[in-house]
Design an enzyme around this catalytic site. Structure first.
Site, PDB file in Angstrom:
ATOM      1  N   HIS A  98       0.848  -1.204   0.000  1.00 30.62           N
ATOM      2  CA  HIS A  98       0.000   0.000   0.000  1.00 30.62           C
ATOM      3  C   HIS A  98       0.874   1.240   0.000  1.00 30.62           C
ATOM      4  O   HIS A  98       1.986   1.244   0.521  1.00 30.62           O
ATOM      5  CB  HIS A  98      -0.943   0.022   1.207  1.00 30.62           C
ATOM      6  CG  HIS A  98      -0.239  -0.119   2.517  1.00 30.62           C
ATOM      7  ND1 HIS A  98       0.199  -1.331   2.993  1.00 30.62           N
ATOM      8  CD2 HIS A  98       0.114   0.804   3.441  1.00 30.62           C
ATOM      9  CE1 HIS A  98       0.793  -1.150   4.156  1.00 30.62           C
ATOM     10  NE2 HIS A  98       0.766   0.137   4.459  1.00 30.62           N
ATOM     11  N   HIS A 100       0.893   5.300   1.089  1.00 33.09           N
ATOM     12  CA  HIS A 100       0.260   6.354   1.888  1.00 33.09           C
ATOM     13  C   HIS A 100       0.366   7.677   1.124  1.00 33.09           C
ATOM     14  O   HIS A 100       1.431   7.997   0.582  1.00 33.09           O
ATOM     15  CB  HIS A 100       1.010   6.571   3.207  1.00 33.09           C
ATOM     16  CG  HIS A 100       1.058   5.400   4.130  1.00 33.09           C
ATOM     17  ND1 HIS A 100       0.296   5.320   5.274  1.00 33.09           N
ATOM     18  CD2 HIS A 100       1.794   4.252   4.099  1.00 33.09           C
ATOM     19  CE1 HIS A 100       0.578   4.181   5.908  1.00 33.09           C
ATOM     20  NE2 HIS A 100       1.487   3.524   5.216  1.00 33.09           N
TER      21      HIS A 100
END
Ligand code: 5GP
Length: 137
Positions: A98, A100
């Protein structure tokens, strides 16, 4: 593996979704560094950037750009920080790749901060040489 993010993608657990396409999902981080801190994930589960097909890396990058545009316009941010923690040593806590994206405003607290070292040019060149030996052409 069935990560917490896969459970968000499947709809099993809720999230504040911001954007979705065939390959990626963007949703708000439950413990934001700033108002509007978004996570972008591939729908297919990969632990690391190094495991991912390049097309999927590109799809995530495209979503990061779309969401960052919304952060700048929608939240009137003055900038944004993009971070990806890869591996436990880097602070990764959810082992589903992922990215950010956190909005930034002048004078806010840094999202990422490091102490600057001052290597001499030969040391920089030695490190560059060490890395170049492992770059596939
Ligand atoms: P990492 O430390 O792996 O780079 O970041 C993981 C992030 O996922 C953390 O910032 C954390 O707040 C967020 N997170 C963990 N669990 C959940 C969840 O169930 N929902 C959402 N929206 N974010 C989560």
């Amino acid at each position: 593996m069935n990560t917490i993010f896969s459970r968000i993608i499947s709809g099993e657990i809720p999230a504040a979704k911001v954007y979705e396409d065939e390959q990626t999902l963007a949703f708000l981080d439950i413990r934001p560094a700033a108002r509007g801190h978004v996570l972008v994930v591939p729908k297919e589960e990969y632990t690391s950037l190094l495991d991912m097909p390049v097309e999927l890396v590109a799809a995530v990058a495209r979503t990061v750009q779309i969401v960052a545009t919304a952060i700048m316009h929608g939240l009137r941010a003055e900038g944004f920080t993009v971070v990806q923690n890869d591996g436990t040593a880097a602070g990764q806590t959810v082992f589903h790749y992922h990215v950010h994206i956190s909005p930034r405003w002048q004078g806010d607290s840094p999202i990422v901060q490091w102490i600057q070292s001052k290597p001499e040019q030969p040391e920089l060149q030695a490190v560059a040489n060490q890395l170049k030996q492992h770059i596939a052409q």
